[in-house]
Design a protein around this motif. Structure first.
Motif, PDB file in Angstrom:
ATOM      1  N   UNK A   9      -0.570  -3.372  15.784  1.00 54.14           N
ATOM      2  CA  UNK A   9       0.784  -4.031  16.076  1.00 54.14           C
ATOM      3  C   UNK A   9       1.514  -3.999  14.571  1.00 54.14           C
ATOM      4  N   UNK A  10       0.583  -4.334  13.453  1.00 50.19           N
ATOM      5  CA  UNK A  10       1.359  -4.418  12.155  1.00 50.19           C
ATOM      6  C   UNK A  10       1.785  -2.939  11.643  1.00 50.19           C
ATOM      7  N   UNK A  11       0.708  -1.944  12.011  1.00 53.73           N
ATOM      8  CA  UNK A  11       0.994  -0.578  11.651  1.00 53.73           C
ATOM      9  C   UNK A  11       2.451  -0.134  12.392  1.00 53.73           C
ATOM     10  N   UNK A  12       2.490  -0.437  13.672  1.00 54.75           N
ATOM     11  CA  UNK A  12       3.644   0.023  14.507  1.00 54.75           C
ATOM     12  C   UNK A  12       4.806  -0.533  13.922  1.00 54.75           C
ATOM     13  N   UNK A  20       0.822  -1.297  -0.118  1.00 56.50           N
ATOM     14  CA  UNK A  20       0.025  -0.002  -0.171  1.00 56.50           C
ATOM     15  C   UNK A  20       0.859   1.156   0.114  1.00 56.50           C
ATOM     16  N   UNK A  21       1.864   1.114   0.945  1.00 54.41           N
ATOM     17  CA  UNK A  21       3.098   2.272   0.782  1.00 54.41           C
ATOM     18  C   UNK A  21       3.315   2.647  -0.707  1.00 54.41           C
ATOM     19  N   UNK A  65       2.563   3.235   8.328  1.00 53.11           N
ATOM     20  CA  UNK A  65       1.209   3.749   8.456  1.00 53.11           C
ATOM     21  C   UNK A  65       0.908   5.161   8.724  1.00 53.11           C
ATOM     22  N   UNK A  66       0.025   5.839   8.329  1.00 52.49           N
ATOM     23  CA  UNK A  66      -0.072   7.466   8.790  1.00 52.49           C
ATOM     24  C   UNK A  66      -1.457   7.241   9.643  1.00 52.49           C
ATOM     25  N   UNK A  67      -2.174   6.409   9.456  1.00 50.40           N
ATOM     26  CA  UNK A  67      -3.666   6.247  10.247  1.00 50.40           C
ATOM     27  C   UNK A  67      -3.850   4.990  10.639  1.00 50.40           C
ATOM     28  N   UNK A  68      -4.130   4.679  11.807  1.00 45.60           N
ATOM     29  CA  UNK A  68      -4.564   3.288  12.043  1.00 45.60           C
ATOM     30  C   UNK A  68      -6.082   3.250  12.686  1.00 45.60           C
ATOM     31  N   UNK A  69      -7.044   2.628  12.302  1.00 41.44           N
ATOM     32  CA  UNK A  69      -8.314   2.666  12.953  1.00 41.44           C
ATOM     33  C   UNK A  69      -8.805   1.455  13.513  1.00 41.44           C
ATOM     34  N   UNK A  70      -9.086   1.340  14.955  1.00 40.73           N
ATOM     35  CA  UNK A  70      -9.344  -0.025  15.570  1.00 40.73           C
ATOM     36  C   UNK A  70     -10.850   0.193  16.119  1.00 40.73           C
ATOM     37  N   UNK A 117      -0.606   8.921   1.394  1.00 44.63           N
ATOM     38  CA  UNK A 117      -1.005   8.521   2.845  1.00 44.63           C
ATOM     39  C   UNK A 117      -1.451   7.295   2.736  1.00 44.63           C
ATOM     40  N   UNK A 118      -1.254   6.307   3.874  1.00 48.17           N
ATOM     41  CA  UNK A 118      -1.518   4.871   4.095  1.00 48.17           C
ATOM     42  C   UNK A 118      -2.397   4.837   5.253  1.00 48.17           C
ATOM     43  N   UNK A 119      -3.550   3.994   5.123  1.00 46.12           N
ATOM     44  CA  UNK A 119      -4.419   3.845   6.251  1.00 46.12           C
ATOM     45  C   UNK A 119      -4.796   2.062   6.568  1.00 46.12           C
ATOM     46  N   UNK A 120      -4.584   2.074   7.743  1.00 47.68           N
ATOM     47  CA  UNK A 120      -4.773   0.695   8.343  1.00 47.68           C
ATOM     48  C   UNK A 120      -5.767   0.480   9.159  1.00 47.68           C
TER      49      UNK A 120
END
Length: 416
Positions: free
Chosen positions: A282-285, A255-256, A290-295, A322-325
């Protein structure tokens, strides 16, 4: 660790076959060994990680930890300690006459085959005879569906099984006829049942144990918790989670690359996580891209000054892409397709947050080039990495140790 253990009263004690070599010189654990559920004593509720809050009781209140309050919601008291897992010098099943059964339930997860192979090998280490280990096919339905009779599991036919994804036994969701299952356990003379499953699978195992006790069927029922989302209460880490986080790096990095290679590019990756965002976070970190992680645990808004769209626009203005997870359970309150319907396992049927997010971003941000990736089935079907492979073996061995120690209605897992 072994949790919420009780013993089968009809069983008679005898020395473990491992006494002769002191468990390969590793020694034995005691039934009186305990592991604390809380490893930290916080100075106050203000300490980072204390996560306490007030629970009103009449006109007063008391402070309680997040774990205690979570368990109170499902009416399960939280003990201060759990029992330690491991081999005992006294066992309560005669290996020479023991029949064991193994069933895998729920969705696929890396490590199912590892656990099955570990159970078979440790059962044979105890002296369970070849032909006396049954593999129940396609989840709980394999107990009573004549189309799928159980198969015999041996050390030979699980050789190299850990190198394969999925489960050799097959799996399914729901469909647990508890009375019929216990009837078959009694008919087949099963002394030990190992259930490898998630919240639904373990709930089924608890119901089976209760029905066995009610009917006087002598069977040790042992759960091995499976959740790729890593969301089973009290268990610090579920098998397959570490593998999933590692494999999730691939779509995130893709995605990046996609986002950074186009004008105003945005890469969106949806990962597993119905009620918890452990994999996504954890994958984002670990990926660092990743610029935004939504949980699911953290609500977010789409519009407004502090909304997701405004933030994405600021990220694009700064770096061009930007990359969103996003975890699959995030933002469900905003989806028009969200409902209270459940699947066969009782899980809420989720709306597709990934597709919805892709559409909203494209409709509201001008000239963006959105690439959407959903790698769910690619991740959950792979073999385990080395860390999970070892963990699966430890879980399987301790499940067998617990069954031979005469315990029933137990779950094994890592705590502290």
């Amino acid at each position: 660790m072994v949790l919420t253990a009780c013993t089968v009263p009809q069983l008679k004690p005898q020395p473990s076959p491992f006494v002769a070599h002191n468990n390969w010189d590793g020694g034995f654990v005691s039934d009186d060994d305990r592991v604390s559920l809380q490893s930290m004593k916080f100075a106050s509720a203000k300490s980072a990680g204390a996560s306490t809050h007030m629970i009103a009781i009449g006109s007063t209140g008391h402070r309680t930890s997040w774990m205690q309050s979570s368990l109170e919601q499902i009416n399960v008291p939280l003990p201060a300690f759990t029992m330690r897992a491991g081999a005992r010098d006294t066992i309560f099943h005669n290996p020479a006459s023991t029949t064991a059964a193994i069933v895998t339930c729920g969705g696929l997860c890396p490590g199912l085959n590892d656990v099955v192979a570990g159970l078979v090998r440790k059962l044979e280490d105890y002296g369970v005879k070849e032909g006396n280990i049954l593999g129940v096919r396609y989840g709980y339905r394999g107990f009573y569906d004549p189309e799928f009779p159980p198969i015999v599991l041996t050390r030979e036919n699980v050789e190299g099984l850990h190198l394969q994804g999925g489960t050799m036994l097959g799996t399914s969701r729901g469909g647990a006829d508890i009375k019929e299952i216990v009837k078959k356990l009694d008919m087949w003379g099963v002394d030990m049942l190992f259930v490898v499953g998630g919240n639904g699978g373990n709930a089924g195992a608890a119901a089976i144990q209760a029905e066995c006790q009610e009917r006087g069927v002598v069977c040790s029922v042992v759960g091995v918790p499976k959740s790729i989302d890593n969301d089973i209460l009290l268990i610090d880490r579920c098998f397959g989670f570490e593998t999933a986080v590692e494999e999730a790096q691939r779509p995130l990095l893709a995605a990046k690359v996609e986002a950074s290679s186009t004008f105003r590019g945005i890469g969106i990756v949806k990962l597993m996580g119905r009620e918890s965002g452990f994999i996504a976070l954890h994958a984002s970190l670990s990926s660092g891209v990743v610029d935004v992680c939504l949980i699911p645990e953290v609500p977010f808004s789409l519009h407004g000054e502090k909304g997701l769209l405004a933030y994405l626009e600021s990220v694009i203005a700064r770096q061009g892409h930007a990359v969103v997870c996003v975890a699959e359970g995030a933002g469900q309150d905003m989806l028009p397709t969200s409902s209270d319907k459940t699947d066969a396992s009782g899980n809420r049927i989720l709306g597709d947050i990934g597709q919805w997010l892709k559409k909203e971003v494209k409709d509201n941000l001008p000239d963006v080039d959105v690439k959407y990736i959903d790698p769910t089935y690619m991740i959950r079907a792979i073999p385990t990495n080395s860390g999970d492979r070892i963990y699966c073996k430890i879980l399987a061995h301790n499940a067998v140790h617990g069954a031979f120690a005469g315990f029933t209605g137990i779950t094994v897992g890592l705590v502290n």
